[in-house]
Design a protein around this motif. Sequence first.
Motif, PDB file in Angstrom:
ATOM      1  N   ILE A 576       0.859  -1.185   0.000  1.00 50.70           N
ATOM      2  CA  ILE A 576       0.000   0.000   0.000  1.00 50.70           C
ATOM      3  C   ILE A 576       0.891   1.230   0.000  1.00 50.70           C
ATOM      4  CG2 ILE A 576      -1.863   1.194   1.192  1.00 50.70           C
ATOM      5  CD1 ILE A 576      -2.548  -1.485   2.496  1.00 50.70           C
ATOM      6  N   GLY A 577       0.668   2.129  -0.953  1.00 53.83           N
ATOM      7  CA  GLY A 577       1.549   3.260  -1.170  1.00 53.83           C
ATOM      8  C   GLY A 577       1.318   4.417  -0.225  1.00 53.83           C
ATOM      9  N   MET A 578       1.819   5.574  -0.641  1.00 50.48           N
ATOM     10  CA  MET A 578       1.758   6.783   0.170  1.00 50.48           C
ATOM     11  C   MET A 578       0.324   7.292   0.272  1.00 50.48           C
ATOM     12  SD  MET A 578       5.050   7.196   0.740  1.00 50.48           S
ATOM     13  CE  MET A 578       5.252   8.886   1.261  1.00 50.48           C
ATOM     14  N   ALA A 579       0.042   7.948   1.397  1.00 47.82           N
ATOM     15  CA  ALA A 579      -1.293   8.501   1.643  1.00 47.82           C
ATOM     16  C   ALA A 579      -1.212  10.015   1.567  1.00 47.82           C
ATOM     17  CB  ALA A 579      -1.817   8.071   3.010  1.00 47.82           C
ATOM     18  N   SER A 580      -1.992  10.585   0.666  1.00 50.08           N
ATOM     19  CA  SER A 580      -1.980  12.036   0.498  1.00 50.08           C
ATOM     20  C   SER A 580      -2.998  12.731   1.379  1.00 50.08           C
ATOM     21  CB  SER A 580      -2.266  12.386  -0.968  1.00 50.08           C
ATOM     22  OG  SER A 580      -3.511  11.860  -1.366  1.00 50.08           O
ATOM     23  N   ASP A 581      -3.859  11.993   2.050  1.00 45.50           N
ATOM     24  CA  ASP A 581      -4.884  12.595   2.893  1.00 45.50           C
ATOM     25  C   ASP A 581      -5.115  11.673   4.081  1.00 45.50           C
ATOM     26  OD1 ASP A 581      -6.739  14.262   3.867  1.00 45.50           O
ATOM     27  OD2 ASP A 581      -8.135  14.167   2.178  1.00 45.50           O
ATOM     28  N   ASP A 582      -5.952  12.145   5.022  1.00 41.94           N
ATOM     29  CA  ASP A 582      -6.235  11.356   6.209  1.00 41.94           C
ATOM     30  C   ASP A 582      -7.062  10.133   5.816  1.00 41.94           C
ATOM     31  OD1 ASP A 582      -6.272  10.550   8.770  1.00 41.94           O
ATOM     32  OD2 ASP A 582      -7.679  12.063   9.495  1.00 41.94           O
ATOM     33  N   VAL A 583      -6.492   8.954   5.961  1.00 41.79           N
ATOM     34  CA  VAL A 583      -7.117   7.714   5.524  1.00 41.79           C
ATOM     35  C   VAL A 583      -7.686   6.992   6.734  1.00 41.79           C
ATOM     36  CG1 VAL A 583      -6.707   5.481   4.409  1.00 41.79           C
ATOM     37  CG2 VAL A 583      -5.563   7.538   3.562  1.00 41.79           C
ATOM     38  N   ASP A 584      -8.877   6.436   6.581  1.00 42.53           N
ATOM     39  CA  ASP A 584      -9.483   5.615   7.620  1.00 42.53           C
ATOM     40  C   ASP A 584      -8.848   4.233   7.540  1.00 42.53           C
ATOM     41  OD1 ASP A 584     -11.034   4.272   9.422  1.00 42.53           O
ATOM     42  OD2 ASP A 584     -12.906   5.217   8.795  1.00 42.53           O
ATOM     43  N   VAL A 585      -7.857   3.993   8.382  1.00 39.85           N
ATOM     44  CA  VAL A 585      -7.083   2.762   8.319  1.00 39.85           C
ATOM     45  C   VAL A 585      -7.954   1.559   8.661  1.00 39.85           C
ATOM     46  CG1 VAL A 585      -5.081   1.551   9.248  1.00 39.85           C
ATOM     47  CG2 VAL A 585      -4.967   4.003   8.837  1.00 39.85           C
ATOM     48  N   SER A 586      -8.841   1.697   9.636  1.00 38.08           N
ATOM     49  CA  SER A 586      -9.705   0.573  10.002  1.00 38.08           C
ATOM     50  C   SER A 586     -10.594   0.157   8.839  1.00 38.08           C
ATOM     51  CB  SER A 586     -10.555   0.946  11.215  1.00 38.08           C
ATOM     52  OG  SER A 586     -11.375   2.072  10.927  1.00 38.08           O
ATOM     53  N   GLU A 587     -11.138   1.132   8.115  1.00 37.92           N
ATOM     54  CA  GLU A 587     -11.961   0.815   6.947  1.00 37.92           C
ATOM     55  C   GLU A 587     -11.129   0.164   5.855  1.00 37.92           C
ATOM     56  OE1 GLU A 587     -15.533   0.693   4.796  1.00 37.92           O
ATOM     57  OE2 GLU A 587     -15.157   1.243   6.889  1.00 37.92           O
ATOM     58  N   LEU A 588      -9.885   0.624   5.686  1.00 40.46           N
ATOM     59  CA  LEU A 588      -8.994   0.045   4.683  1.00 40.46           C
ATOM     60  C   LEU A 588      -8.675  -1.409   5.003  1.00 40.46           C
ATOM     61  CD1 LEU A 588      -6.990   0.203   2.302  1.00 40.46           C
ATOM     62  CD2 LEU A 588      -5.325   1.181   3.902  1.00 40.46           C
ATOM     63  N   VAL A 589      -8.296  -1.685   6.253  1.00 41.48           N
ATOM     64  CA  VAL A 589      -7.967  -3.054   6.646  1.00 41.48           C
ATOM     65  C   VAL A 589      -9.191  -3.951   6.556  1.00 41.48           C
ATOM     66  CG1 VAL A 589      -7.135  -4.479   8.557  1.00 41.48           C
ATOM     67  CG2 VAL A 589      -6.076  -2.261   8.108  1.00 41.48           C
ATOM     68  N   GLU A 590     -10.340  -3.425   6.958  1.00 38.51           N
ATOM     69  CA  GLU A 590     -11.568  -4.211   6.890  1.00 38.51           C
ATOM     70  C   GLU A 590     -11.911  -4.558   5.444  1.00 38.51           C
ATOM     71  OE1 GLU A 590     -16.350  -3.584   7.666  1.00 38.51           O
ATOM     72  OE2 GLU A 590     -14.895  -2.146   8.434  1.00 38.51           O
ATOM     73  N   THR A 591     -11.750  -3.597   4.543  1.00 36.86           N
ATOM     74  CA  THR A 591     -12.030  -3.857   3.134  1.00 36.86           C
ATOM     75  C   THR A 591     -11.103  -4.925   2.580  1.00 36.86           C
ATOM     76  OG1 THR A 591     -12.748  -1.560   2.874  1.00 36.86           O
ATOM     77  CG2 THR A 591     -12.211  -2.781   0.873  1.00 36.86           C
ATOM     78  N   ILE A 592      -9.820  -4.864   2.943  1.00 36.63           N
ATOM     79  CA  ILE A 592      -8.868  -5.871   2.465  1.00 36.63           C
ATOM     80  C   ILE A 592      -9.246  -7.247   2.993  1.00 36.63           C
ATOM     81  CG2 ILE A 592      -6.458  -6.608   2.585  1.00 36.63           C
ATOM     82  CD1 ILE A 592      -5.659  -3.664   2.660  1.00 36.63           C
ATOM     83  N   SER A 593      -9.599  -7.316   4.269  1.00 36.27           N
ATOM     84  CA  SER A 593      -9.933  -8.610   4.871  1.00 36.27           C
ATOM     85  C   SER A 593     -11.189  -9.211   4.255  1.00 36.27           C
ATOM     86  CB  SER A 593     -10.107  -8.446   6.384  1.00 36.27           C
ATOM     87  OG  SER A 593     -10.514  -9.658   6.989  1.00 36.27           O
ATOM     88  N   VAL A 594     -12.255  -8.406   4.151  1.00 37.62           N
ATOM     89  CA  VAL A 594     -13.524  -8.917   3.628  1.00 37.62           C
ATOM     90  C   VAL A 594     -13.395  -9.288   2.158  1.00 37.62           C
ATOM     91  CG1 VAL A 594     -15.926  -8.313   3.168  1.00 37.62           C
ATOM     92  CG2 VAL A 594     -14.861  -7.650   5.329  1.00 37.62           C
ATOM     93  N   THR A 595     -12.716  -8.449   1.392  1.00 39.66           N
ATOM     94  CA  THR A 595     -12.572  -8.731  -0.037  1.00 39.66           C
ATOM     95  C   THR A 595     -11.759  -9.992  -0.272  1.00 39.66           C
ATOM     96  OG1 THR A 595     -12.640  -6.340  -0.451  1.00 39.66           O
ATOM     97  CG2 THR A 595     -11.871  -7.750  -2.233  1.00 39.66           C
ATOM     98  N   ALA A 596     -10.675 -10.160   0.472  1.00 38.00           N
ATOM     99  CA  ALA A 596      -9.861 -11.364   0.313  1.00 38.00           C
ATOM    100  C   ALA A 596     -10.647 -12.606   0.720  1.00 38.00           C
ATOM    101  CB  ALA A 596      -8.581 -11.238   1.141  1.00 38.00           C
ATOM    102  N   ARG A 597     -11.447 -12.487   1.786  1.00 44.27           N
ATOM    103  CA  ARG A 597     -12.248 -13.640   2.217  1.00 44.27           C
ATOM    104  C   ARG A 597     -13.296 -14.002   1.165  1.00 44.27           C
ATOM    105  NH1 ARG A 597     -14.262 -11.535   6.336  1.00 44.27           N
ATOM    106  NH2 ARG A 597     -12.410 -11.811   7.654  1.00 44.27           N
TER     107      ARG A 597
END
Length: 795
Positions: A576-597
Motif C-alpha cells: 500500500i503506497g503513500m497517503a496524500s490525505d487522512d485515511v481511515d485505516v480501520s476501513e482500509l484493513v476491513e475492506t482488504i480482509s472482507v474482499t480477500a475472504r
Amino acid sequence: MDASLEKIADPTLAEMGKNLKEAMRLLENSPRRTEEENGKKPVSEDIPGPLQGSGQDMVSILQSVQNLMHGDEDEEPQSTRIQNIGEQGHMALLGHSLGAYISTLDKEKLRKLTTRILSDTTLWLRRIFRYENGCAYFHEEEREGLAKICRLAIHSRYEDFVVDGFNTLYNKKPVIYLSAAARPGLGQYLCNQLGLPFPCLCRVPCNTMFGSQHQMDVALLEKLIKDDIERGRLPLLLVANAGTAAVGHTDKIGRLKELCEQYSIWLHVEGVNLATLALGYVSSSVLAATKCDSMTLTPGLWLGLPAVPAVTLYKHDDPALTLVAGLTSNKPADKLRALPLWLSLQYLGLDGIVERIKHACQLSQRLQESLKKVDHIKILVEDELSSPVVVFRFFQELPASDPAFKAVPVSNLAPAAVGRERHSCDALNRWLGEQLKQLVPQCGLTVIDLEVDGTCVRFSPLMTAEVLGTQGEDVDQLITCIRSKLPVLTCTLQLREEFKQEVEATAGLLYVDDPNWPGIGVVRYEHANDDNTSLKSDPEGENIHTGLLKKLNELESDLVFKMGPEYKSMKSCIYIGMASDDVDVSELVETISVTAREIEENSRLLENMTEVVRKGIQEAQVQLQKANEERLLEEGVLRQIPVVGSVLNWFSPVQASQKGRSFNLTAGSLESTEYTYVHKVQGTGVTPPPTPLGTRSKQRLPAGLMSLGQKPFKRSLRGSDAVSETSSVSHIEDLEKVEQLSSGLEHDNLEAQGPEQPPRDADLTARQTEALQNKAQHQEDDHSQMGTRVQRLKV
C-alpha cells in the motif's frame, strides 16, 4: 567564429576548428540515416560492412557515431542533451585534437611548446587557488594523483627503497591514515596501486561526542600515531578532507597540519570545498589547505568542462624522486594532458572562473536559507555556510500524543522501536529524493546513505550547475516541490503504526515488515491452506492476492496498491503506497480482509461446483445407460435389428414416453424435464439460498460512494451518528412513499386504463376523461422517479 578562423595563418588549425564545429553540429542536430538510405550494401560476408568498398566520408562516419550515441532507431530520440556543452566545452574538446596535431611537430619545437603549456597551466592554477611554490601533475583518473603522492612519500622516507624494495617496507611498515568519512574504496585503491597489504591502512574515526560527526577526531588520531610508533611502524601519509565526498564537511586542517609537522607525516587534502579558494572570501578551515604538502583539484567538474584532467599540486624539491614516483615525465604526450585545461582557462578568464564557482555557492546558500524555514527538514551542514554542498533529510518527532512516548524518553526507547522508526524515515527520504529528482532534474540531486544519519538528499551545484544549467528559479521550484510532498510524508508516517496495529488485530491478515517500502505498509492474506513456516511459492495465495489487487484498484481511491515481491521464492503480498490525505485505516484493513475472504470463498465455491458438475455428469451417464437398457427390454431384441425393427415398428408402433433430465446447479442434482414439456416453462425446482453477507461488510458502500463522486477510505466519510440516523430515517420514509405511490398508481390504472372496466357514467365529458388520463400519466412519472431513487438507495 568562421570569420575569426579565416585569420589563422596555419590552414591546418583553421580546418581543425571548422571540422570540430561541423562535427558537433552533425552529432547534435543531424537526422539519423540507415544503410538503405545511404545505398550501402554488403559485398562480402568476411569483411564487416563499414570497411567494404573504398571507405566512407566524414559525414557518414559521424552519422554512425550519432546513431551509437542516441541509441537504436526503435528507441525514442532524446529531446535534450544530458550535458550543456557551451563554447568553453568546445575549447576543451578542441584541446584533444590539437594535442594529436602538436605531437607531429619536430622534437625541439614540441619540447618548447609542451614546456610552455605545462608551466603556464601550473602557474595559473597556483595563483587561482592560492597554492605557492608547487608543481602540478595532470592525470585522467581522479585518485591517480594521490597514488603517485604516496609513492613519492615512500621514496622520501625510505632511502633504500629503490635498492631493497619491499624488504625495506617489511622491516618498518608504513601507515596511511584515512578518515572514516573518506570516499568509498579509496584505501583499497591505494593498496592495490602501491602493492601494500591492507593492515597498512588506518581508518581514523570521526567525532561522535563533540563537534561534527563527519570531521576527523584529531585527539584520537594523535593516539593512533603514537601507538604505531611504539609498535615499530612508520606514519607515512594523512589524507584530510576539505569537503567530504558525501556531506561536504571540512576537517580541522590547521590542527592536522601541526600534528603532521610534529611527526613528519605527509599531509594531502582533497574535496569539493577547495574550489572556494578562488573566491574573495574563504573560510579559515579551507584556507589552511594552502599550507599542506599536496592537494587534488578537479576544475573540469567545477567549471563544467568535459574531458579535462584533474590536477594534483604538490611541494617537493628533488626532481629525481618526483621522476621516480611518476609525478614528472619526459614524454611530450604526458605534458600535453594540460592542453585542454590550458585552452579552457584562457577562454574563461579569471572572471569567468570565479563567476561559475560563486554562482554554485550562491545556489547552495539560497537552498540552505530556504530549507531552514521548512518544517520537518533537517540540514546536516548547518555549521559551514561557505560549503557548496547542502544535505537535507525529512524527519518527524515521535508522536507526543501517545502516552507511551510521553512517559518514556526517546533515548530510553527499545532499540527495535528506534530501528523501525529509522528504517521508516529512510524509506520515506528515499522516496522523497526520487520524486524531487524527477520533478526538478535541473538541480542534479542525488540520494545518499549515511551511516549515522541514514538516507539523505544531496544538492551539490558545484559539481552539476554548469552541466545542467541550474539557476535560482530551479532552487525555488525545488523548495515548492518539497513543501508539496511534506503532507504526504507526515501523513504516511503517522498512519504506518496505526496500520500495523489494525492488521495485527484482524484475523486472517499478516503484517509484513518491509523497511524499504515507502508507504503505509505491507499486508498478506492468510488463506486456509497457507503454511506460514514455508517461504516457497503459493499458487493459491498468489491467485487470491491477484484478485484482491484487482478489486482494490477498481475502487479508484487515492491509494496505490501494488503486488509484491517480485521474487518467486517469496509469498505474495499487497503493498500500500503513500497517503496524500487522512485515511481511515480501520476501513482500509476491513475492506482488504472482507474482499480477500470473499475471493477465497468464491474460489472454493467454484471448486465445489466443479466437483458437483463432475459427479452430475457421471450420474447422468449412469442414468442414460439405464434408460437404454430399459428401452431395450421394453421394445425387445427384434426391434433393434435394422430391417426387422423397421417392419415391426410399421405394423406395431411403440408408444414410448419422452423422458429427459436436466442438471440443477443450485441443488446439484439431476431432475426430470416432464414439467418443462407439459407447462412449456423451465422450473427452478429449488429456491436458491440467499447470499451470505459479512457482519461488517454491510457498512462498506464503495459503489454508493463512487456514485456520489467521493472516494473510499476517507476518514471524513464515516459520519456522525446524527447523519447516520437521518439517512436511515429518510431511507425508510422513501420506501413507505414508494409503496403508497405504487398502490395508488395501481388502483388508478385499474380505474382509468382497465380494458374490462369502462366508465360507469355514460355522460362523462371529454374534459374529465382528459384530466383522468393526465393524472394517470403524472403518477406513472412519479413512480418511475421513485423507482430510480430506490435503486440508488439499495446500491
